[in-house]
Scaffold this motif. Structure first.
Motif, short mmCIF file in Angstrom:
data_model
loop_
_atom_site.label_atom_id
_atom_site.label_comp_id
_atom_site.label_asym_id
_atom_site.label_seq_id
_atom_site.Cartn_x
_atom_site.Cartn_y
_atom_site.Cartn_z
N LEU A 284 9.32 66.11 48.70
CA LEU A 284 8.30 66.04 47.65
C LEU A 284 8.34 67.29 46.78
N ALA A 285 8.41 68.45 47.40
CA ALA A 285 8.38 69.71 46.65
C ALA A 285 9.60 69.84 45.74
N LYS A 286 10.77 69.53 46.27
CA LYS A 286 11.98 69.64 45.45
C LYS A 286 11.95 68.65 44.29
N ALA A 287 11.50 67.44 44.55
CA ALA A 287 11.43 66.42 43.49
C ALA A 287 10.43 66.83 42.42
N GLU A 288 9.29 67.40 42.82
CA GLU A 288 8.30 67.87 41.85
C GLU A 288 8.89 68.98 40.98
N ALA A 289 9.61 69.89 41.61
CA ALA A 289 10.22 70.98 40.86
C ALA A 289 11.26 70.45 39.87
N ASP A 290 12.07 69.50 40.31
CA ASP A 290 13.08 68.92 39.43
C ASP A 290 12.44 68.22 38.23
N LEU A 291 11.38 67.45 38.50
CA LEU A 291 10.73 66.72 37.43
C LEU A 291 10.11 67.67 36.41
N ARG A 292 9.40 68.68 36.90
CA ARG A 292 8.75 69.62 35.98
C ARG A 292 9.79 70.41 35.17
N SER A 293 10.91 70.71 35.77
CA SER A 293 11.97 71.42 35.05
C SER A 293 12.52 70.55 33.92
N ALA A 294 12.77 69.27 34.22
CA ALA A 294 13.28 68.36 33.20
C ALA A 294 12.25 68.16 32.08
N GLN A 295 10.98 68.05 32.46
CA GLN A 295 9.93 67.91 31.45
C GLN A 295 9.87 69.15 30.55
N GLY A 296 10.00 70.32 31.13
CA GLY A 296 9.95 71.55 30.35
C GLY A 296 11.07 71.61 29.32
N PHE A 297 12.28 71.29 29.73
CA PHE A 297 13.42 71.27 28.82
C PHE A 297 13.22 70.21 27.74
N PHE A 298 12.77 69.04 28.16
CA PHE A 298 12.60 67.91 27.25
C PHE A 298 11.57 68.21 26.17
N HIS A 332 18.40 61.18 33.71
CA HIS A 332 19.13 61.31 34.97
C HIS A 332 18.29 62.00 36.04
N VAL A 333 17.54 63.02 35.66
CA VAL A 333 16.65 63.65 36.64
C VAL A 333 15.55 62.68 37.04
N GLY A 334 15.01 61.92 36.07
CA GLY A 334 14.01 60.92 36.42
C GLY A 334 14.52 59.95 37.47
N ARG A 335 15.74 59.49 37.28
CA ARG A 335 16.34 58.59 38.27
C ARG A 335 16.46 59.27 39.63
N ASP A 336 16.93 60.52 39.64
CA ASP A 336 17.09 61.24 40.91
C ASP A 336 15.76 61.43 41.63
N LEU A 339 14.64 58.22 43.26
CA LEU A 339 15.39 57.99 44.50
C LEU A 339 14.96 58.95 45.60
N ALA A 340 14.59 60.17 45.24
CA ALA A 340 14.09 61.11 46.24
C ALA A 340 12.77 60.62 46.84
N ALA A 341 11.91 60.05 45.99
CA ALA A 341 10.65 59.49 46.49
C ALA A 341 10.93 58.30 47.39
N TYR A 342 11.84 57.45 46.99
CA TYR A 342 12.23 56.30 47.81
C TYR A 342 12.74 56.76 49.17
N ASN A 343 13.49 57.85 49.17
CA ASN A 343 14.08 58.35 50.40
C ASN A 343 13.02 58.80 51.39
N VAL A 344 11.99 59.51 50.93
CA VAL A 344 11.01 60.04 51.88
C VAL A 344 10.03 58.97 52.36
#
Length: 395
Positions: A284-298, A332-336, A339-344
């Protein structure tokens, strides 16, 4: 000049947005509440119906790109896309349909008189387009005779106005055209048989010897006839962005689920609540960090280029490439993240009725779109290095 067609004037919807401010904000929240109740219905039937499109109209979603010159209330791209992201967090397929509220940016290359009459009749126009394959149209006096069958007309069953892709000729320097047609002039071929983004209803549309007046055609991404900040913002990168943001919304919806609901679930084998497991917390923590990073760039890149549009400064190919890069990264990060949420979530996620399935089915699709696929990373890198991107209409 009348917006005439072979069967008469273009017919547009009569639903009007609520006044800007509290009433429109309340209409938007109401639409989200209804969507939570009906999203399974939309997926089952395979399209977003016109009565819900009306709710989106009341929330102002389909008037965000109409020029101020014609009484419009254009929204800065970031503000509009955050609304699409919110819709997509509830139901990504509906967010995809709502994203075409940005479509009037294309109409800025229509003749000014056409735009004036179009918007005098409605400022809440739901638009859908089947652009490919592009068909050769017969040039006749005053316009074109068009026949063909076009794919991927997302939202066509709820649209007021449809666009079809036409091959250009000498009069367009070979650049392709979009022709605007009344929804009654084309046949919807219900062939959208998919597992993801089913509710977009992206069926084929078929036209048979339909006359399109020349004033209802425009070059997609052509030179705008209106000079306002939104018409200065790069139109093709914006088209990629509004689709990519759907993936960010899907990722947010998936993470909200595993945070608010999934974490409390226990294993069928009698183990502890899943949220207490190291893999769940870390995932959860890694996925949240990835999402927020992509949002920031976007959104950061969007705001940088928007500031240039407002100031009337030059927007370079490298600026456009950065918008395209941020959009591709978001998809692509959204997709990842989905899938990370699906995994946990664990074994239960494999059932078609599991809530996470909505985000898996729909959240994987934006990165498959031609404007957001893997090769657009390479194209963006090429522009950054002052090289030929190697693909048409990039950036």
């Amino acid at each position: 000049m009348a917006l005439a067609t072979e069967k008469g004037r273009l017919t547009l919807g009569d639903v009007v947005a609520e006044p800007a401010g509290a009433a429109r904000d309340a209409a938007f929240q109401h639409a989200l509440e209804v969507l939570r109740e009906r999203r399974d219905e939309f997926n089952a039937q395979g399209y977003v119906p016109r009565d819900f499109i009306s709710l989106l109209k009341k929330a102002g979603i389909f008037r965000v790109a109409i020029p101020e010159q014609f009484g419009g209330e254009p929204l800065p791209p970031a503000q509009f896309m955050k609304k699409v992201e919110q819709i997509s967090a509830v139901d990504p397929a509906t967010g995809w349909v709502a994203s075409f509220g940005s479509a009037p940016v294309y109409f800025a290359s229509l003749p000014v008189e056409t735009q004036r009459e179009l918007y005098s009749r409605s400022k809440d126009i739901a638009f859908a387009a089947g652009m490919f394959p592009m068909f050769e149209a017969e040039k006749v006096e005053g316009g074109y005779i068009c026949s063909g069958e076009w794919q991927f007309a997302s939202g066509c069953k709820g649209a007021d106005l449809l666009g079809i892709g036409l091959k250009g000729g000498p009069e367009t320097n070979g650049k392709p055209l979009t022709g605007l047609v009344d929804r009654s002039q084309v046949e919807i071929i219900e062939n959208w048989d998919v597992s993801g983004m089913k509710a977009t209803g992206s069926h084929n549309v078929r036209a048979t010897k339909v006359f399109i007046p020349e004033e209802l055609t425009f070059i997609r991404g052509g030179e705008p006839k209106i000079d306002e900040p939104l018409t200065r913002y790069p139109v093709l990168p914006y088209a990629a962005q509004v689709l990519a943001v759907v993936a960010l919304g899907a990722a947010r919806g998936a993470l909200d689920y595993i945070t608010e609901v999934g974490a409390a679930n226990t294993s069928v084998t009698g183990g502890p609540a899943k949220g207490n497991r190291p893999a769940y917390k870390t995932g959860l923590a890694k996925a949240e960090a990835d999402l927020r990073s992509a949002q920031g760039f976007f959104y950061g890149t969007t705001e940088e280029v928007w500031a240039k549009a407002v100031a009337g400064e030059e927007i370079t190919d490298k600026d456009k490439a950065m918008l395209r890069l941020a959009a591709t990264q978001a998809a692509h990060v959204g997709r990842d993240v989905v899938l990370a949420a699906y995994n946990v979530v664990g074994t239960g996620a494999m059932f078609s009725t599991h809530p996470i399935q909505r985000y898996v089915r729909d959240g994987l699709i934006p990165a498959q779109h031609a404007m957001l696929q893997e090769f657009t990373f390479e194209a963006a890198g090429a522009v950054m290095l002052n090289l030929d991107p190697g693909i048409p209409s990039f950036p």
